[in-house]
Design a protein around this motif. Structure first.
Motif, PDB file in Angstrom:
ATOM      1  N   ASN A 142     -10.835  16.495 -12.015  1.00 52.26           N
ATOM      2  CA  ASN A 142     -10.724  15.048 -11.868  1.00 52.26           C
ATOM      3  C   ASN A 142     -12.065  14.445 -11.503  1.00 52.26           C
ATOM      4  O   ASN A 142     -12.845  15.056 -10.773  1.00 52.26           O
ATOM      5  N   PRO A 143     -12.353  13.226 -11.977  1.00 55.91           N
ATOM      6  CA  PRO A 143     -13.569  12.558 -11.511  1.00 55.91           C
ATOM      7  C   PRO A 143     -13.447  12.233 -10.031  1.00 55.91           C
ATOM      8  O   PRO A 143     -12.344  12.095  -9.488  1.00 55.91           O
ATOM      9  N   LEU A 144     -14.582  12.125  -9.369  1.00 62.10           N
ATOM     10  CA  LEU A 144     -14.601  11.877  -7.937  1.00 62.10           C
ATOM     11  C   LEU A 144     -13.800  10.642  -7.561  1.00 62.10           C
ATOM     12  O   LEU A 144     -13.127  10.601  -6.525  1.00 62.10           O
ATOM     13  N   THR A 145     -13.850   9.612  -8.398  1.00 69.10           N
ATOM     14  CA  THR A 145     -13.163   8.366  -8.086  1.00 69.10           C
ATOM     15  C   THR A 145     -11.650   8.518  -8.058  1.00 69.10           C
ATOM     16  O   THR A 145     -10.948   7.666  -7.521  1.00 69.10           O
ATOM     17  N   LYS A 146     -11.131   9.628  -8.643  1.00 68.08           N
ATOM     18  CA  LYS A 146      -9.691   9.835  -8.661  1.00 68.08           C
ATOM     19  C   LYS A 146      -9.261  11.034  -7.811  1.00 68.08           C
ATOM     20  O   LYS A 146      -8.123  11.480  -7.911  1.00 68.08           O
ATOM     21  N   ALA A 147     -10.164  11.528  -6.974  1.00 67.32           N
ATOM     22  CA  ALA A 147      -9.809  12.619  -6.076  1.00 67.32           C
ATOM     23  C   ALA A 147      -8.684  12.167  -5.162  1.00 67.32           C
ATOM     24  O   ALA A 147      -8.672  11.030  -4.675  1.00 67.32           O
ATOM     25  N   ALA A 175      -3.903  10.255  -1.724  1.00 69.68           N
ATOM     26  CA  ALA A 175      -2.801  10.776  -0.917  1.00 69.68           C
ATOM     27  C   ALA A 175      -3.252  11.092   0.501  1.00 69.68           C
ATOM     28  O   ALA A 175      -2.429  11.198   1.406  1.00 69.68           O
ATOM     29  N   ALA A 176      -4.571  11.257   0.675  1.00 73.89           N
ATOM     30  CA  ALA A 176      -5.100  11.616   1.988  1.00 73.89           C
ATOM     31  C   ALA A 176      -6.389  10.856   2.253  1.00 73.89           C
ATOM     32  O   ALA A 176      -7.219  10.688   1.359  1.00 73.89           O
ATOM     33  N   ILE A 177      -6.536  10.380   3.486  1.00 71.04           N
ATOM     34  CA  ILE A 177      -7.745   9.709   3.939  1.00 71.04           C
ATOM     35  C   ILE A 177      -8.354  10.551   5.061  1.00 71.04           C
ATOM     36  O   ILE A 177      -7.667  10.919   6.018  1.00 71.04           O
ATOM     37  N   VAL A 178      -9.641  10.845   4.920  1.00 68.07           N
ATOM     38  CA  VAL A 178     -10.350  11.628   5.939  1.00 68.07           C
ATOM     39  C   VAL A 178     -11.382  10.725   6.595  1.00 68.07           C
ATOM     40  O   VAL A 178     -12.353  10.307   5.959  1.00 68.07           O
ATOM     41  N   MET A 235       0.843  -1.191   0.000  1.00 68.99           N
ATOM     42  CA  MET A 235       0.000   0.000   0.000  1.00 68.99           C
ATOM     43  C   MET A 235       0.880   1.244   0.000  1.00 68.99           C
ATOM     44  O   MET A 235       1.903   1.300   0.682  1.00 68.99           O
ATOM     45  N   ARG A 236       0.474   2.239  -0.750  1.00 69.59           N
ATOM     46  CA  ARG A 236       1.244   3.478  -0.850  1.00 69.59           C
ATOM     47  C   ARG A 236       1.039   4.351   0.388  1.00 69.59           C
ATOM     48  O   ARG A 236       0.000   4.280   1.044  1.00 69.59           O
ATOM     49  N   PRO A 237       2.008   5.200   0.696  1.00 74.19           N
ATOM     50  CA  PRO A 237       1.852   6.093   1.851  1.00 74.19           C
ATOM     51  C   PRO A 237       0.677   7.055   1.653  1.00 74.19           C
ATOM     52  O   PRO A 237       0.375   7.471   0.530  1.00 74.19           O
ATOM     53  N   PHE A 238       0.018   7.413   2.747  1.00 72.76           N
ATOM     54  CA  PHE A 238      -1.065   8.390   2.693  1.00 72.76           C
ATOM     55  C   PHE A 238      -1.160   9.071   4.046  1.00 72.76           C
ATOM     56  O   PHE A 238      -0.727   8.542   5.077  1.00 72.76           O
ATOM     57  N   SER A 239      -1.720  10.250   4.047  1.00 72.23           N
ATOM     58  CA  SER A 239      -1.956  10.957   5.305  1.00 72.23           C
ATOM     59  C   SER A 239      -3.336  10.596   5.839  1.00 72.23           C
ATOM     60  O   SER A 239      -4.239  10.245   5.070  1.00 72.23           O
ATOM     61  N   TYR A 240      -3.487  10.666   7.143  1.00 73.46           N
ATOM     62  CA  TYR A 240      -4.752  10.301   7.792  1.00 73.46           C
ATOM     63  C   TYR A 240      -5.207  11.459   8.670  1.00 73.46           C
ATOM     64  O   TYR A 240      -4.417  12.029   9.416  1.00 73.46           O
ATOM     65  N   GLN A 241      -6.472  11.810   8.549  1.00 73.46           N
ATOM     66  CA  GLN A 241      -7.048  12.861   9.376  1.00 73.46           C
ATOM     67  C   GLN A 241      -8.436  12.450   9.823  1.00 73.46           C
ATOM     68  O   GLN A 241      -9.214  11.905   9.031  1.00 73.46           O
ATOM     69  N   LYS A 242      -8.743  12.684  11.078  1.00 75.92           N
ATOM     70  CA  LYS A 242     -10.066  12.360  11.593  1.00 75.92           C
ATOM     71  C   LYS A 242     -10.880  13.641  11.662  1.00 75.92           C
ATOM     72  O   LYS A 242     -10.482  14.624  12.277  1.00 75.92           O
ATOM     73  N   ALA A 243     -12.033  13.638  11.001  1.00 76.71           N
ATOM     74  CA  ALA A 243     -12.913  14.806  10.988  1.00 76.71           C
ATOM     75  C   ALA A 243     -13.890  14.704  12.150  1.00 76.71           C
ATOM     76  O   ALA A 243     -14.654  13.744  12.244  1.00 76.71           O
ATOM     77  N   ALA A 255      -7.613  18.831  -1.124  1.00 73.39           N
ATOM     78  CA  ALA A 255      -6.876  18.019  -2.088  1.00 73.39           C
ATOM     79  C   ALA A 255      -7.678  17.719  -3.339  1.00 73.39           C
ATOM     80  O   ALA A 255      -7.214  17.008  -4.217  1.00 73.39           O
ATOM     81  N   ALA A 256      -8.895  18.247  -3.405  1.00 69.91           N
ATOM     82  CA  ALA A 256      -9.757  17.930  -4.547  1.00 69.91           C
ATOM     83  C   ALA A 256      -9.360  18.750  -5.762  1.00 69.91           C
ATOM     84  O   ALA A 256      -9.118  19.942  -5.679  1.00 69.91           O
ATOM     85  N   ALA A 257      -9.274  18.095  -6.902  1.00 70.71           N
ATOM     86  CA  ALA A 257      -9.004  18.777  -8.165  1.00 70.71           C
ATOM     87  C   ALA A 257     -10.296  18.827  -8.963  1.00 70.71           C
ATOM     88  O   ALA A 257     -10.905  17.809  -9.234  1.00 70.71           O
TER      89      ALA A 257
END
Length: 256
Positions: free
Chosen positions: A27-32, A55-58, A1-9, A22-24
């Protein structure tokens, strides 16, 4: 698994900020590059397979208190997008008055997955096939738009025959979504431009020329909608509908 940042909302505004940062827009939502985490039963699986590479998980699970509603009422049924599949399937009022909902959930996946998975995550699960899940096949228009579809000339016995295109023949695996369509459900979506209601039948898109774009949601919408429950605030099913289901060659009609 690739590195990613983690944040709890811990509140919707925090989730909106984290997801939209981080949203572009192109880009389609599936590739945000930022993805929400609820049950994680699809997201984590696809990350392990290197299919999805955020790159980021919320983590939006702290928002469940406000977005896990199971509310049968005189005017219909309201379901929060962070409600667990197992909780909804086991709800006595759902079993009594909305058996198509209960059955579509309790017959899905395994008990362990149903205890983890949310309603919103279930309806937003990826349309997929074995070639999509295997990154050794480069020609997958869902993963690599314009690369072709390996399933067309591959092992495709279990692939779709309806709702396909010459770009993709993958199948959408969810049963709950079909129940929502049959009940004429509405989905409430909140974005940076406000809240809107959408017929659930209009949420998913046919593959057409762009199978990598699976829903009508925009990244700008999803930033807020994800914060409120994995793309959806809630599902609303109105009264006054009739659903005809056929099982074992016996027609069953129920009032909704």
């Amino acid at each position: 698994m690739r590195p990613f940042s983690y944040q709890k909302a811990t509140d919707p505004d925090m989730a909106v900020q984290a997801l939209s940062a981080a949203a572009a827009a192109n880009n389609p939502l599936t590739k945000a590059t930022a993805q929400p985490l609820a049950g994680g039963t699809t997201l984590i699986d696809l990350m392990k397979l290197d299919v999805m590479r955020p790159a980021a998980i919320v983590d939006i699970n702290p928002l469940a208190r406000g977005w896990s509603a199971i509310e049968p009422g005189s005017d219909g049924l309201r379901l929060g997008a962070l409600a667990k599949m197992s909780d909804v399937a086991a709800h006595a009022e759902i079993q009594r008055h909305y058996p198509v909902i209960a059955n579509s959930l309790k017959l899905a996946a395994s008990a362990q997955l149903r205890n983890m998975a949310t309603l919103g995550g279930n309806v937003m699960q990826r349309t997929r096939c074995s070639y999509f899940r295997d990154v050794s096949y480069e020609n997958c228009n869902k993963r690599n738009p314009g690369s072709g579809c390996a399933a067309m000339d591959g092992v495709n016995r279990m692939h779709a025959v309806l709702g396909t295109s010459d770009q993709c023949i993958a199948t959408y695996p969810g049963d709950f979504a079909q129940a929502l369509i049959a009940l004429d459900a509405m989905v409430e979506i909140t974005g940076r431009s406000g809240t809107r209601n959408l017929p659930f039948a209009d949420l998913h898109k046919a593959p057409g020329r762009t199978p990598d774009i699976e829903t009508t949601l925009r990244v700008a919408d999803a930033a807020f909608a994800d914060a409120r429950g994995r793309q959806h605030n809630s599902f609303k099913i109105a009264l006054g509908k009739r659903v005809v289901a056929r099982a074992l060659q016996q027609a069953v009609t129920m009032e909704i």
